[in-house]
Scaffold this active site. Structure first.
Site, short mmCIF file in Angstrom:
data_model
loop_
_atom_site.label_atom_id
_atom_site.label_comp_id
_atom_site.label_asym_id
_atom_site.label_seq_id
_atom_site.Cartn_x
_atom_site.Cartn_y
_atom_site.Cartn_z
N THR A 184 -24.48 -24.59 -6.70
CA THR A 184 -25.37 -25.70 -6.34
C THR A 184 -26.70 -25.64 -7.09
O THR A 184 -27.22 -26.66 -7.55
CB THR A 184 -25.64 -25.70 -4.82
OG1 THR A 184 -24.40 -25.91 -4.16
CG2 THR A 184 -26.60 -26.79 -4.41
N GLU B 287 -23.46 -32.31 -1.77
CA GLU B 287 -22.67 -31.08 -1.74
C GLU B 287 -21.16 -31.35 -1.86
O GLU B 287 -20.60 -32.12 -1.05
CB GLU B 287 -22.98 -30.32 -0.44
CG GLU B 287 -22.15 -29.09 -0.17
CD GLU B 287 -22.36 -27.95 -1.16
OE1 GLU B 287 -23.51 -27.71 -1.56
OE2 GLU B 287 -21.36 -27.30 -1.53
N HIS C 53 -20.38 -28.66 2.86
CA HIS C 53 -20.15 -27.36 2.20
C HIS C 53 -18.87 -26.73 2.74
O HIS C 53 -18.56 -26.87 3.92
CB HIS C 53 -21.35 -26.44 2.49
CG HIS C 53 -21.40 -25.20 1.65
ND1 HIS C 53 -20.64 -24.10 1.92
CD2 HIS C 53 -22.12 -24.91 0.55
CE1 HIS C 53 -20.90 -23.17 1.01
NE2 HIS C 53 -21.79 -23.64 0.16
N ASP D 250 -22.63 -32.31 -6.71
CA ASP D 250 -23.12 -31.10 -7.38
C ASP D 250 -22.00 -30.31 -8.07
O ASP D 250 -22.17 -29.80 -9.17
CB ASP D 250 -23.92 -30.20 -6.42
CG ASP D 250 -23.11 -29.67 -5.24
OD1 ASP D 250 -21.95 -30.10 -5.04
OD2 ASP D 250 -23.65 -28.81 -4.49
C1 GP9 Z 1 -27.38 -23.24 -0.13
C2 GP9 Z 1 -26.65 -24.41 -0.63
C3 GP9 Z 1 -25.21 -24.11 -0.96
O1 GP9 Z 1 -28.76 -23.35 -0.14
O2 GP9 Z 1 -27.34 -25.04 -1.64
O3 GP9 Z 1 -25.04 -23.58 -2.19
P1 GP9 Z 1 -23.57 -23.29 -2.80
O4 GP9 Z 1 -22.96 -22.18 -1.96
O5 GP9 Z 1 -22.75 -24.57 -2.72
O6 GP9 Z 1 -23.82 -22.89 -4.22
#
Ligand code: GP9
Length: 424
Positions: free
Chosen positions: A81, A38, A194, A254
């Site tokens: 993501t 992430e 995140h 990602d």
């Molecule tokens: C949520 C996670 C975050 O399941 O994969 O997604 P994002 O907000 O970074 O697109």
């Protein structure tokens, strides 16, 4: 409808790309452990704060039986993501209208996991958020991802940010891996780094110093450092459980964590890196392929993107894949890097081995920006015309194929077949 001339030019460009068989089947038959990390950008790799490395584990991994792609770019759009997953596994661009896992939820796919399944692989996904986030639970079966362990299935013993902590996810996943029929394809979607990068004090190890203290860059770096440490512990666990030697461990970022359009973030990163924080740096993510005992230690400088993941993995794992069945290239067997960009830039923007081209948001080609990828010096935008046309052709053709549910046909007959269909 398609612009036939544009597509023909695209086919010519694809034809001209050098294709070899270097590193073919280097990881054949191994378990595959993919960690989609992430918000991890490439600028943290080998970078230090007060003399301390931000990613000591990844740095060490890169220098030890790994192939490291140091000019690899994310290409996500609307689906963030989930788009990173979609592009990487399918070798197609994400939908421009809505996130791809929704737009194409009823489609048939040929993906890295479906291809491995045909070779006898089992598959599993781990993610510390709810199963239905980004419609994952609905699309995973068609993506070839069979078992899916999400927040509902884990013991929620440590929550950080928007879900189960990465450390807990990695630890708990090992019991599932042990039970899986071998070889397996396992896909980890990490979460702790995140936005807004909240991390409990006990995990903050890096001493940032007064310049970056309490800034968004500090928060970001602390969570990246946390993820790095958790990956290290996970690898130790794999070794302990006898799951390391026969595996290939793959790690990639990602999408961006810090937006260049945010003034504070931009100033901080520019000062941290000692150069201007621009689009190419924002979209650059690490891509590391670690093959214990594989005997290969290499840095690949060819420009590539998530679209190239499937063909590159296919070559290493011995999956037969027609060169013209996805939009990606095998980055171990080409020198012509090309990345069509998706998010935060107008369509037609691209990165090649030579330059970065950012199409102007007002749609006027002359107002675009282009610079030499090595020196950062401006280059004449007209020299980007061909790349601009190619980026548009790729994205449009990809969307056409997905909208019409033609992926299996393309895998069988090649991308050119689409033009024949159009003629009729
Ligand atoms: C949520 C996670 C975050 O399941 O994969 O997604 P994002 O907000 O970074 O697109």
């Amino acid at each position: 409808t398609l612009n036939v001339e544009q597509v023909q030019a695209l086919m010519k460009s694809i034809d001209s790309e050098k294709v070899g068989k270097n590193y073919h089947e280097l990881a054949k038959g191994r378990n595959v452990i993919v960690i989609q990390a992430e918000s991890i950008q490439n600028f943290v790799i080998n970078a230090t704060v007060n003399g301390e490395p931000i990613t000591p584990v990844l740095n060490e991994l890169i220098g030890n039986e790994s192939i490291y792609f140091d000019r690899y770019y994310e290409q996500v759009g609307w689906g963030n993501t989930s788009d990173a997953e979609f592009i990487s596994h399918n070798g197609f661009y994400p939908s421009k209208r809505i996130f791809s896992y929704k737009a194409y939820e009823k489609n048939e796919f040929v993906t890295l996991p479906t291809s491995l399944k045909e070779k006898g692989y089992s598959s599993i996904v781990f993610h510390g958020n709810y199963a239905n986030f980004w419609n994952r639970d609905v699309v995973y079966p068609a993506q070839g991802l069979d078992a899916y362990i999400s927040l509902e299935d884990f013991k929620v013993d440590e929550e950080i940010g928007i879900g189960l902590s990465d450390g807990s996810m990695f630890r708990q996943s090992v019991d599932f891996l042990k039970e899986l029929p071998k070889p397996f394809y396992s896909f980890y979607i990490t979460l702790t780094s995140h936005h807004p990068f909240d991390l409990p004090e006990e995990y903050k190890v890096i001493e940032m110093g007064p310049k970056y203290q309490d800034t968004v860059l500090e928060k970001y770096i602390q969570t990246v450092n946390y993820l790095d440490a958790q990956i290290g512990e996970f690898i130790e666990l794999l070794k302990l459980e006898g799951l390391y030697d026969d595996s290939m461990i793959v790690i990639y970022g990602d999408h961006k964590g810090l937006d260049m359009r945010d003034e504070e973030a931009n100033e901080l990163i520019s000062s941290f890196m000692g150069r201007e924080y621009k689009e190419d740096e924002m979209h650059k993510v690490p891509f590391i392929v670690h093959i214990p005992g594989g005997g290969v230690q290499k840095e690949v400088n060819t420009v590539g993107g998530q679209i190239d993941f499937f063909p590159t993995m296919a070559n290493l794992l011995g999956v037969e894949l027609n060169l013209k069945s996805t939009f990606g290239k095998d980055l171990l067997n080409t020198e012509n890097g090309f990345v069509a960009m998706q998010s935060h830039v107008a369509q037609g923007s691209f990165i090649s081995n030579e330059m970065v081209f950012i199409m102007s948001n007002d749609g006027v080609f002359e107002n675009s920006r282009a610079w030499d990828i090595h020196t950062g010096e401006p280059v004449d935008v007209y020299s980007a015309r061909e790349g601009f046309e190619r980026a548009i052709a790729e994205i449009n053709l990809s969307e056409y194929i997905l909208k019409n549910d033609l992926v299996p046909l393309v895998h069988e007959k090649g991308l050119e077949k689409i033009l024949e269909l159009e003629d009729k």
